[in-house]
Motif scaffolding. Structure first.
Motif, PDB file in Angstrom:
ATOM      1  N   ALA A 191      -4.796  -9.529  -0.691  1.00 56.61           N
ATOM      2  CA  ALA A 191      -5.339  -8.468   0.180  1.00 56.61           C
ATOM      3  C   ALA A 191      -5.544  -7.049  -0.639  1.00 56.61           C
ATOM      4  O   ALA A 191      -6.638  -6.464  -0.722  1.00 56.61           O
ATOM      5  N   CYS A 192      -4.442  -6.538  -1.269  1.00 49.90           N
ATOM      6  CA  CYS A 192      -4.162  -5.469  -1.682  1.00 49.90           C
ATOM      7  C   CYS A 192      -5.082  -5.574  -3.051  1.00 49.90           C
ATOM      8  O   CYS A 192      -5.642  -4.247  -3.330  1.00 49.90           O
ATOM      9  N   ASP A 201      -0.152   4.896   0.419  1.00 49.23           N
ATOM     10  CA  ASP A 201      -0.629   5.034   1.594  1.00 49.23           C
ATOM     11  C   ASP A 201       0.431   5.865   2.408  1.00 49.23           C
ATOM     12  O   ASP A 201       1.569   5.692   2.337  1.00 49.23           O
ATOM     13  N   GLY A 252       0.822  -1.215   0.017  1.00 51.34           N
ATOM     14  CA  GLY A 252      -0.102  -0.068   0.087  1.00 51.34           C
ATOM     15  C   GLY A 252       0.738   1.281  -0.141  1.00 51.34           C
ATOM     16  O   GLY A 252       0.482   2.190  -0.789  1.00 51.34           O
ATOM     17  N   LEU A 272     -13.795  -2.112  10.924  1.00 48.50           N
ATOM     18  CA  LEU A 272     -12.331  -2.652  10.562  1.00 48.50           C
ATOM     19  C   LEU A 272     -11.170  -2.833  11.666  1.00 48.50           C
ATOM     20  O   LEU A 272     -10.643  -3.843  11.779  1.00 48.50           O
ATOM     21  N   ARG A 285     -14.827  -3.743  -7.222  1.00 52.03           N
ATOM     22  CA  ARG A 285     -15.784  -3.392  -6.530  1.00 52.03           C
ATOM     23  C   ARG A 285     -16.669  -4.649  -6.243  1.00 52.03           C
ATOM     24  O   ARG A 285     -17.747  -4.373  -5.754  1.00 52.03           O
ATOM     25  N   LYS A 323      -7.687  -7.206  -3.539  1.00 49.89           N
ATOM     26  CA  LYS A 323      -9.196  -7.020  -3.271  1.00 49.89           C
ATOM     27  C   LYS A 323      -9.808  -5.441  -2.963  1.00 49.89           C
ATOM     28  O   LYS A 323     -10.960  -5.369  -3.161  1.00 49.89           O
ATOM     29  N   LYS A 324      -8.478  -4.809  -2.607  1.00 50.21           N
ATOM     30  CA  LYS A 324      -9.147  -3.482  -2.373  1.00 50.21           C
ATOM     31  C   LYS A 324      -9.303  -2.720  -3.830  1.00 50.21           C
ATOM     32  O   LYS A 324     -10.168  -1.452  -3.808  1.00 50.21           O
TER      33      LYS A 324
END
Length: 314
Positions: free
Chosen positions: A180-181, A137, A131, A253, A187, A183-184
């Protein structure tokens, strides 16, 4: 004029919210325990070999996911959410799942469960690093220090923990963290995304079975309970994810972040109590350092919200 809600109705509403949160938390805990304990499940099917188990897992997960999606009423909405970008994201995610599942099943069969637990503990740190590096990020001081500690602990593992298979936790942590990244970027919700990925994986399994020595043949000495477990492999793969998706839709979260410690801790306990895996003091220290450093990242916004302070990234 609308009537003011009575004290009784407010109390009932709060009680209902508390009950829903408790159910969602239980679902999240159970999901992580089941995923962590699944090493024992795949070990029982070890006679088939990791490649064949992955093929069975994929091909049996597909109808299970279709049934779950139909039950949630999400199948009819899926087509409108799919475009070339979404397909590309989930094709890449499917490749990462192959790496993750194959490594996890191999480690379960060959008794490297400490390493798979370490992998899932490292994965969130990989996601944070990706990220920062690719999505811009920001890192605050706590996260930066925690990541430095985790990096030092991994170096300590590689340098001093000769009893571990380092490829296992690096492959699992890297694949799951990048997954996981990805999946961000989509949609699609968790189940819809997994369905698309499973469709890609099913096509890959068919090609693999046709073009390689990998086979779905069952050994002659296959036990009755192993047959039952093989038939239920799709349910065993999908059910924890359904629980996880339910919990993710109900909990914050921060709470979901805290729940992610259940899986690697379950793996570590199984490795010591069931597999009797030899673990050096160095590995225990490194595991504890990673656990505490990750906890400092995950728990920070949770405790800040309890103290009434906004969580900020500097």
């Amino acid at each position: 004029m609308l009537p003011y809600p009575s004290a009784g109705s407010i109390a009932v509403h709060r009680s209902s919210n508390a009950s829903a949160a408790a159910v969602a938390t239980l679902a999240g805990v159970c999901a992580n325990i089941l995923m962590g304990a699944s090493s024992l499940y795949w070990r029982e099917l070890g006679d088939l070999g990791p490649a064949a188990i992955v093929c069975y897992r994929v091909l049996l997960s597909l109808p299970t996911l279709l049934i779950a999606m139909a039950a949630y009423g999400q199948l009819s909405q899926l087509r409108s959410k799919i475009d070339l970008k979404v397909l590309g994201i989930h094709l890449a995610a499917a490749g990462l799942i192959v790496i993750n599942w194959t490594t996890f099943i191999w480690s379960a069969i060959h008794g490297h469960v400490v390493e798979s637990g370490l992998g899932y503990l490292i994965a969130p740190c990989v996601a944070i690093g990706v990220g920062v590096g690719f999505f811009g990020d920001k890192l605050d001081r706590v996260r930066a220090l925690a990541l430095a500690v985790i990096g030092a602990a991994v170096v300590l593992l590689i340098a001093k923990s000769g009893e571990l298979n380092h490829g296992v936790y690096l492959a699992i942590g890297g694949s799951w963290g990048v997954y996981a990244c990805l999946k961000k970027l989509t949609r699609l919700d968790a189940l819809s995304g997994l369905l698309v990925e499973t469709l890609f994986l099913s096509m890959g399994c068919i090609v693999l079975l046709l073009a390689s020595p990998v086979t779905l043949a069952i050994p002659e000495n296959f036990a009755y309970h192993s047959w039952v477990m093989l038939i239920l492999a799709g349910v065993a793969s999908v059910f924890p994810l359904v629980l996880f998706a339910y919990a993710a839709g109900k909990l914050s979260l921060s709470v979901m972040g805290l729940l992610q410690f259940v899986l690697p801790t379950t793996q570590f306990a199984i490795a010591l109590l069931v597999y009797r895996q030899d673990v050096s003091h160095n590995s225990v220290i490194a595991f504890a350092l990673i656990w505490l450093a990750l906890f400092s990242i995950v728990a920070r916004p949770f405790f800040r919200s309890r103290l009434g302070r906004p969580s900020t990234n500097r």
